[in-house]
Design a protein around this motif. Sequence first.
Motif, PDB file in Angstrom:
ATOM      1  N   SER A   1       0.854  -1.187   0.000  1.00  0.00           N
ATOM      2  CA  SER A   1       0.000   0.000   0.000  1.00  0.00           C
ATOM      3  C   SER A   1       0.895   1.243   0.000  1.00  0.00           C
ATOM      4  N   GLN A   2       0.338   2.368  -0.422  1.00  0.00           N
ATOM      5  CA  GLN A   2       1.127   3.598  -0.505  1.00  0.00           C
ATOM      6  C   GLN A   2       1.219   4.283   0.841  1.00  0.00           C
ATOM      7  N   ARG A   3       2.224   5.164   0.972  1.00  0.00           N
ATOM      8  CA  ARG A   3       2.408   5.886   2.227  1.00  0.00           C
ATOM      9  C   ARG A   3       1.569   7.154   2.235  1.00  0.00           C
ATOM     10  N   PHE A   4       0.440   7.085   2.943  1.00  0.00           N
ATOM     11  CA  PHE A   4      -0.375   8.281   3.152  1.00  0.00           C
ATOM     12  C   PHE A   4      -0.666   8.373   4.644  1.00  0.00           C
ATOM     13  N   PRO A   5      -0.716   9.606   5.183  1.00  0.00           N
ATOM     14  CA  PRO A   5      -1.099   9.711   6.604  1.00  0.00           C
ATOM     15  C   PRO A   5      -2.539   9.286   6.808  1.00  0.00           C
ATOM     16  N   SER A   6      -3.348   9.437   5.759  1.00  0.00           N
ATOM     17  CA  SER A   6      -4.751   9.060   5.808  1.00  0.00           C
ATOM     18  C   SER A   6      -5.261   9.189   4.387  1.00  0.00           C
ATOM     19  N   SER A   7      -6.335   8.516   4.083  1.00  0.00           N
ATOM     20  CA  SER A   7      -6.893   8.651   2.748  1.00  0.00           C
ATOM     21  C   SER A   7      -8.359   8.244   2.775  1.00  0.00           C
ATOM     22  N   GLY A   8      -9.156   8.979   2.019  1.00  0.00           N
ATOM     23  CA  GLY A   8     -10.583   8.650   1.947  1.00  0.00           C
ATOM     24  C   GLY A   8     -10.910   7.944   0.651  1.00  0.00           C
ATOM     25  N   ALA A   9      -9.875   7.445  -0.028  1.00  0.00           N
ATOM     26  CA  ALA A   9     -10.094   6.822  -1.334  1.00  0.00           C
ATOM     27  C   ALA A   9     -10.573   5.377  -1.175  1.00  0.00           C
ATOM     28  N   GLY A  10     -11.859   5.221  -1.104  1.00  0.00           N
ATOM     29  CA  GLY A  10     -12.457   3.867  -1.074  1.00  0.00           C
ATOM     30  C   GLY A  10     -12.150   3.122   0.211  1.00  0.00           C
ATOM     31  N   PRO A  11     -12.455   1.801   0.224  1.00  0.00           N
ATOM     32  CA  PRO A  11     -12.136   1.004   1.416  1.00  0.00           C
ATOM     33  C   PRO A  11     -10.629   1.016   1.658  1.00  0.00           C
ATOM     34  N   SER A  12     -10.206   0.968   2.934  1.00  0.00           N
ATOM     35  CA  SER A  12      -8.780   1.090   3.226  1.00  0.00           C
ATOM     36  C   SER A  12      -8.004  -0.146   2.786  1.00  0.00           C
ATOM     37  N   PRO A  13      -6.993   0.035   1.917  1.00  0.00           N
ATOM     38  CA  PRO A  13      -6.242  -1.137   1.439  1.00  0.00           C
ATOM     39  C   PRO A  13      -5.505  -1.871   2.565  1.00  0.00           C
ATOM     40  N   ASP A  14      -5.005  -1.135   3.569  1.00  0.00           N
ATOM     41  CA  ASP A  14      -4.307  -1.835   4.651  1.00  0.00           C
ATOM     42  C   ASP A  14      -5.282  -2.617   5.510  1.00  0.00           C
ATOM     43  N   ALA A  15      -6.391  -1.927   5.869  1.00  0.00           N
ATOM     44  CA  ALA A  15      -7.323  -2.563   6.792  1.00  0.00           C
ATOM     45  C   ALA A  15      -7.898  -3.839   6.195  1.00  0.00           C
ATOM     46  N   SER A  16      -8.237  -3.824   4.895  1.00  0.00           N
ATOM     47  CA  SER A  16      -8.918  -5.008   4.388  1.00  0.00           C
ATOM     48  C   SER A  16      -7.954  -6.088   3.947  1.00  0.00           C
ATOM     49  N   LEU A  17      -6.718  -5.753   3.671  1.00  0.00           N
ATOM     50  CA  LEU A  17      -5.833  -6.779   3.127  1.00  0.00           C
ATOM     51  C   LEU A  17      -4.749  -7.262   4.076  1.00  0.00           C
ATOM     52  N   VAL A  18      -4.307  -6.408   4.951  1.00  0.00           N
ATOM     53  CA  VAL A  18      -3.130  -6.772   5.741  1.00  0.00           C
ATOM     54  C   VAL A  18      -3.481  -6.919   7.218  1.00  0.00           C
ATOM     55  N   LEU A  19      -4.072  -5.866   7.787  1.00  0.00           N
ATOM     56  CA  LEU A  19      -4.368  -5.875   9.223  1.00  0.00           C
ATOM     57  C   LEU A  19      -5.366  -6.984   9.556  1.00  0.00           C
ATOM     58  N   GLY A  20      -4.968  -7.868  10.448  1.00  0.00           N
ATOM     59  CA  GLY A  20      -5.875  -8.937  10.880  1.00  0.00           C
ATOM     60  C   GLY A  20      -5.948 -10.117   9.922  1.00  0.00           C
ATOM     61  N   SER A  21      -5.066 -10.164   8.923  1.00  0.00           N
ATOM     62  CA  SER A  21      -5.164 -11.255   7.931  1.00  0.00           C
ATOM     63  C   SER A  21      -4.623 -12.580   8.481  1.00  0.00           C
ATOM     64  N   GLU A  22      -3.928 -12.547   9.612  1.00  0.00           N
ATOM     65  CA  GLU A  22      -3.496 -13.758  10.333  1.00  0.00           C
ATOM     66  C   GLU A  22      -2.801 -14.792   9.436  1.00  0.00           C
ATOM     67  N   GLY A  23      -1.991 -14.291   8.528  1.00  0.00           N
ATOM     68  CA  GLY A  23      -1.187 -15.200   7.701  1.00  0.00           C
ATOM     69  C   GLY A  23      -1.982 -15.953   6.653  1.00  0.00           C
ATOM     70  N   THR A  24      -3.232 -15.521   6.385  1.00  0.00           N
ATOM     71  CA  THR A  24      -4.041 -16.267   5.415  1.00  0.00           C
ATOM     72  C   THR A  24      -4.008 -15.659   4.024  1.00  0.00           C
ATOM     73  N   LEU A  25      -3.537 -14.405   3.902  1.00  0.00           N
ATOM     74  CA  LEU A  25      -3.547 -13.758   2.583  1.00  0.00           C
ATOM     75  C   LEU A  25      -2.152 -13.548   2.032  1.00  0.00           C
ATOM     76  N   GLY A  26      -1.164 -13.570   2.914  1.00  0.00           N
ATOM     77  CA  GLY A  26       0.195 -13.334   2.463  1.00  0.00           C
ATOM     78  C   GLY A  26       1.132 -13.288   3.651  1.00  0.00           C
ATOM     79  N   VAL A  27       2.427 -13.130   3.347  1.00  0.00           N
ATOM     80  CA  VAL A  27       3.427 -12.968   4.405  1.00  0.00           C
ATOM     81  C   VAL A  27       3.845 -11.506   4.410  1.00  0.00           C
ATOM     82  N   ILE A  28       3.599 -10.837   5.522  1.00  0.00           N
ATOM     83  CA  ILE A  28       3.988  -9.430   5.654  1.00  0.00           C
ATOM     84  C   ILE A  28       5.506  -9.421   5.835  1.00  0.00           C
TER      85      ILE A  28
END
Length: 532
Positions: free
Chosen positions: A240-267
């Motif tokens: 994901s890109q480095r923004f302090p905040s963004s209102g552009a659609g659903p949050s890419p970090d929240a839906s893809l990385v945060l809380g993914s518990e190793g099921t979507l990828g390796v951070i």
Amino acid sequence: MTALERSLWGWGHAQRFPDLEARRAQGELFQAALGFAIGEPAAPAALDEIQIAKPRVPVPAELEAFTRSDLEARVLHAQGKSYRDLIRGFHGRFDNPPDFVVSPRSEAEVERTFDWAAGANVAVVPFGGGTSVVGGVECPLPPGRRGVVTLELSRLSRVLEIDDVSEVARVQAGALGPVFEAQLQSAGFTFRHYPQSYTHSTVGGWIATRAGGHFATGRTRIDAFVESARMLTPIGWYESQRFPSSGAGPSPDASLVLGSEGTLGVITEAWLRVQRPPKFRARASLGFSSFHEAAHAVRSIVQAGLQPANCRVLDPVEAQLNQVTHTGDAVLLLGFESTDHPMSTEVQRAVELAQAAGGRLSGPVRETSTGPTEEADRWKQAFIDAPYLQNVLVSCGVIADTFETACTWSRFEALDRGIRARVGKVLEEVCGAGVLTGRITHAYSDGVAPYYTFLAPGRGGAELEQWEAVKEAASSTLADLGGTITHHHAVGRVHQRHYSKERPVVYGEAFRALRARLDPSGLLNPGVLEAQ
Ligand SMILES: Cc1cc2nc3c(=O)[nH]c(=O)nc-3n(C[C@H](O)[C@H](O)[C@H](O)COP(=O)(O)OP(=O)(O)OC[C@H]3O[C@@H](n4cnc5c(N)ncnc54)[C@H](O)[C@@H]3O)c2cc1C
């Protein structure tokens, strides 16, 4: 920290497990505090007594240079650090070890592991510090797979870059809390995210599980620190890109990385918000005549817009176990900190609000402008060391576990009463005795996160069944009374059933579609977040 130092079965470093005499003495103290008989301490299974299943797949040549397949490595990565894991490990039971453990030294080696695993039909379980309390790092063989390997990230632990204008650091995901902190401190920064597992858990694990640090309010969950993250999925890199905040659609970090518990990828990396070390501190402690009265004080404080770093309520047994001096039936610990300005106004107002709710100051309000006090350091160290007590309790046959939740303020009192009544009854029925203690760890303007510990005499050989009955009573009562299945312990395997009921059905379907797109052959952590 080397692999040799980690306890095979228990929390933390093996060297911190007290000898028989010391455990016996601690058992006697617990017996006096808890009011039920505590048995003679036993010894844990030694490495050469542990028998685990033979590896199902051999180490391939392309991974050999950064892979271990010896007994110790497989045992150390077979399970996490919940009570369920500790009691099994103590008796030498490691039911689901990986076939081998891959420790990549670069992102290229993470890619190489994925390529090999996809071709060899072997599942991959990402592993940070292995402190999961929800079965998140176990390696049971999924249907149709040839084997399961653990991909652990301890060799990717460097701070790569600091943007000191924006106060953000780029760090590799395998850094343990103190390893990350030491690198930041040498550049004049600090992180200030303290899960109780801080010393043995990693940046990647925190992001993957949406960990909660122990600042009671404000920036405390890891979500608030992540500016952007980088993760290898089975279909390619996600960053994901480095923004302090963004209102552009659903949050890419929240839906893809945060809380993914190793099921979507390796951070593998993240940009995390850091800060200059705080200098100004103020703290106070107040006694209350009930846990609920103290909770009311917390509500007044957070709803007034104050943001204490510490705003912790302990009931009397919690206070005793944490060696906190107290008067009354509950104690509220208040702490404020700032890098920039004195905290006098904030602490005074918080104390006034707490007094208006029935609190009595247990001593003078203390303030300092020179960084951490000895007392604050002692409290932090005692908090970080507390999990070592669980090792001793397990060795004395005591069932000792915790669960936590969050609910709105309007539901809190009924939930707390319901939990104490239901879990108390099941402890009595299943264990013949037991103690349930409560504390408040996090507070929000609209609600609160209560945290409970249960301690009960285990029956030799039946501890897991007893534990399951208590855990199920706790989980179903939380669901019935409007609490989430977890405020910060994640979902893994243990909370899956209740999690699937609390999330909207359509969200579950959308998540499964996302997972199928990113990991079409179901390579990563099968069975975590959702049953297979
Ligand atoms: C004594 C004790 C106290 C605890 N206190 C707290 C607390 O205060 N707050 C809190 O939030 N939690 C707490 N926990 C739970 C646990 O420490 C957290 O869930 C922590 O965030 C896990 O980090 P880890 O590095 O150990 O991850 P692991 O246990 O190794 O992994 C956890 C999950 O994340 C996945 N994962 C790990 N690393 C990566 C990665 N790089 N990429 C993708 N997936 C990954 C794993 O597959 C697994 O599903 C505690 C646990 C214990 C035993």
